[in-house]
Design an enzyme around this catalytic site. Structure first.
Site, PDB file in Angstrom:
ATOM      1  CE  LYS A 111       8.965  -3.770  10.379  1.00 33.56           C
ATOM      2  NZ  LYS A 111       9.341  -2.489   9.783  1.00 33.56           N
TER       3      LYS A 111
ATOM      4  CG  ASP B  55      10.269   1.002  11.397  1.00 33.63           C
ATOM      5  OD1 ASP B  55      11.487   0.794  11.563  1.00 33.63           O
ATOM      6  OD2 ASP B  55       9.485   0.125  10.982  1.00 33.63           O
TER       7      ASP B  55
HETATM    8  P1  NAP Z   1       5.030  -3.421   1.978  1.00 33.21           P
HETATM    9  O1  NAP Z   1       4.136  -3.263   3.155  1.00 33.21           O
HETATM   10  O2  NAP Z   1       5.038  -4.702   1.229  1.00 33.21           O
HETATM   11  O3  NAP Z   1       4.656  -2.219   0.949  1.00 33.21           O
HETATM   12  C1  NAP Z   1       5.309  -2.092  -0.290  1.00 33.21           C
HETATM   13  C2  NAP Z   1       4.682  -0.927  -1.067  1.00 33.21           C
HETATM   14  O4  NAP Z   1       5.415  -0.783  -2.289  1.00 33.21           O
HETATM   15  C3  NAP Z   1       3.224  -1.162  -1.450  1.00 33.21           C
HETATM   16  O5  NAP Z   1       2.554   0.072  -1.444  1.00 33.21           O
HETATM   17  C4  NAP Z   1       3.334  -1.698  -2.878  1.00 33.21           C
HETATM   18  O6  NAP Z   1       2.214  -1.409  -3.682  1.00 33.21           O
HETATM   19  C5  NAP Z   1       4.517  -0.921  -3.404  1.00 33.21           C
HETATM   20  N1  NAP Z   1       5.215  -1.651  -4.470  1.00 33.21           N
HETATM   21  C6  NAP Z   1       5.797  -2.869  -4.372  1.00 33.21           C
HETATM   22  N2  NAP Z   1       6.327  -3.219  -5.550  1.00 33.21           N
HETATM   23  C7  NAP Z   1       6.074  -2.201  -6.423  1.00 33.21           C
HETATM   24  C8  NAP Z   1       6.344  -1.979  -7.797  1.00 33.21           C
HETATM   25  N3  NAP Z   1       7.027  -2.869  -8.532  1.00 33.21           N
HETATM   26  N4  NAP Z   1       5.938  -0.823  -8.349  1.00 33.21           N
HETATM   27  C9  NAP Z   1       5.261   0.092  -7.632  1.00 33.21           C
HETATM   28  N5  NAP Z   1       4.955  -0.063  -6.324  1.00 33.21           N
HETATM   29  C10 NAP Z   1       5.357  -1.202  -5.725  1.00 33.21           C
HETATM   30  O7  NAP Z   1       6.554  -3.164   2.377  1.00 33.21           O
HETATM   31  P2  NAP Z   1       7.089  -2.135   3.497  1.00 33.21           P
HETATM   32  O8  NAP Z   1       7.189  -2.815   4.797  1.00 33.21           O
HETATM   33  O9  NAP Z   1       6.290  -0.904   3.382  1.00 33.21           O
HETATM   34  O10 NAP Z   1       8.607  -1.895   2.995  1.00 33.21           O
HETATM   35  C11 NAP Z   1       8.846  -1.197   1.810  1.00 33.21           C
HETATM   36  C12 NAP Z   1      10.338  -0.941   1.628  1.00 33.21           C
HETATM   37  O11 NAP Z   1      10.820  -0.074   2.652  1.00 33.21           O
HETATM   38  C13 NAP Z   1      11.197  -2.201   1.684  1.00 33.21           C
HETATM   39  O12 NAP Z   1      12.181  -2.107   0.702  1.00 33.21           O
HETATM   40  C14 NAP Z   1      11.831  -2.130   3.061  1.00 33.21           C
HETATM   41  O13 NAP Z   1      13.084  -2.788   3.100  1.00 33.21           O
HETATM   42  C15 NAP Z   1      11.988  -0.635   3.226  1.00 33.21           C
HETATM   43  N6  NAP Z   1      12.052  -0.229   4.640  1.00 33.21           N
HETATM   44  C16 NAP Z   1      13.173   0.394   5.072  1.00 33.21           C
HETATM   45  C17 NAP Z   1      13.266   0.797   6.390  1.00 33.21           C
HETATM   46  C18 NAP Z   1      14.510   1.480   6.872  1.00 33.21           C
HETATM   47  O14 NAP Z   1      14.739   1.526   8.090  1.00 33.21           O
HETATM   48  N7  NAP Z   1      15.302   2.037   5.996  1.00 33.21           N
HETATM   49  C19 NAP Z   1      12.209   0.570   7.278  1.00 33.21           C
HETATM   50  C20 NAP Z   1      11.041  -0.067   6.792  1.00 33.21           C
HETATM   51  C21 NAP Z   1      10.992  -0.459   5.459  1.00 33.21           C
HETATM   52  P3  NAP Z   1       0.892  -2.357  -3.647  1.00 33.21           P
HETATM   53  O15 NAP Z   1       0.360  -2.212  -2.272  1.00 33.21           O
HETATM   54  O16 NAP Z   1      -0.003  -1.792  -4.668  1.00 33.21           O
HETATM   55  O17 NAP Z   1       1.383  -3.731  -3.953  1.00 33.21           O
END
Ligand code: NAP
Length: 290
Positions: free
Chosen positions: A72, A108
């Site tokens: 993205k 989104d």
């Molecule tokens: P990302 O940019 O990788 O961010 C993930 C976030 O979660 C970061 O803040 C990370 O913390 C934190 N995190 C990861 N593992 C963790 C753990 N074990 N304990 C605590 N915090 C943790 O990913 P993203 O793009 O934001 O996506 C996140 C989630 O949202 C995914 O599951 C994705 O599938 C979902 N999502 C859903 C939709 C929808 O339409 N429903 C849309 C977008 C995303 P750190 O930065 O400290 O590592």
């Protein structure tokens, strides 16, 4: 679309991996339903191939693509025009090929707003919100809430510096909103958890196959006056939603957001807003998501 012919246009998804995506299923159903002569395919694009994949949109005349994890951010630099909010987020999830001009959007944000308003019956204006996580999805959620005049936004993350960076950025753009940020310590988030109207978990914690993973926060202060949202939609009810539900809070998983952002993308490409209810029926029949 019943047959592929020489006039069939192409839409698609760029991500890595893409094999579990439901996008081809829902978009092809909508294309067929609206008699639009396109096919939608999923392309597994490795990080080093993003630039050439975007160039391929032009050379193959692909009408539009969705962009998902992990591309993205990267695609932004290869587009001709990036719409304001996507530019602010530095994240594009939809590309429209307008006669060779590649335009980037982020649907989104609209997807999240629509989910809260329609499925959550939640009016954002004036509300207090706690966001867990500070990655790409958290920034989109933050933007969606700021646009609709939330009153207070708190962001907590396992890496507190990241939460503070999001706070710094958005508080400069929206000085009228009260912001706070910090780590995942109960001393910090406990009182916030009690006072907010909405909790949004944007971390991947609890996502298939890690369905037993406990929530990243202690849920003791969640109560029945709140809406708790997890952007994860597989499984339908993550551990944080299970615990919130036991406390009487209303809960929502991220499936409506996924479908609404897809609907917005479909509309940008075709001018038609698809029947999202029809997608739920399809998912009931063809997947275990709903
Ligand atoms: P990302 O940019 O990788 O961010 C993930 C976030 O979660 C970061 O803040 C990370 O913390 C934190 N995190 C990861 N593992 C963790 C753990 N074990 N304990 C605590 N915090 C943790 O990913 P993203 O793009 O934001 O996506 C996140 C989630 O949202 C995914 O599951 C994705 O599938 C979902 N999502 C859903 C939709 C929808 O339409 N429903 C849309 C977008 C995303 P750190 O930065 O400290 O590592």
């Amino acid at each position: 679309m019943s047959t592929v012919d020489s006039g069939t246009g192409l839409l698609g998804l760029f991500g890595h991996p893409v094999e579990h995506s439901i996008s081809p299923l829902i978009h092809n159903q909508a294309l067929k339903k609206h008699n639009l002569n396109f096919v939608y395919l999923a392309f597994d694009i490795k990080p080093e191939a993003v630039q050439s994949a975007v160039a391929g949109i032009r050379s193959f005349g692909i009408k539009g693509v969705n962009v998902t994890i992990p591309h993205k951010k990267k695609v932004v630099e290869y587009l001709d025009i990036v719409e304001d909010t996507a530019q602010k987020l530095k994240a594009v999830n939809t590309i429209v090929n307008d006669e060779g001009c590649l335009k980037g959007y982020n649907t989104d944000i609209a997807g999240f707003q629509r989910m809260l308003e329609k499925d959550g019956q939640f009016i954002i204006k004036g509300k207090k919100v706690l966001i867990i996580g500070a990655g790409g999805a958290a920034r989109a959620v933050c933007s969606a809430l700021c646009e609709k005049d939330a009153a207070e936004l708190y962001i907590i993350n396992q890496t507190p510096e990241k939460a503070l960076r999001v706070v710094e950025k958005w508080s400069a753009t929206y000085p009228e909103i009260e912001f706070g940020g910090g780590g995942l310590t109960e001393e910090f988030y406990g009182p916030l958890l009690e006072k907010v109207d909405l909790v949004v978990d944007t971390t991947p914690v609890g996502m298939e196959p890690n369905v037993e993973q406990p929530p990243v926060i202690k849920t003791g202060n969640i109560h029945s006056g709140q809406l708790v949202v997890d952007l994860v939609y597989n499984p339908r009810e993550t551990t944080i939603l299970q615990e919130a539900s036991k406390k009487g809070a209303r809960t929502l998983n991220g499936l409506p957001m996924l479908l609404y952002q897809a609907a917005e993308s479909f509309h940008l490409w075709t001018g038609v807003y698809p029947d999202v209810e029809g997608w739920y029926d399809l998912l009931k029949k063809q997947s275990d998501l709903y």
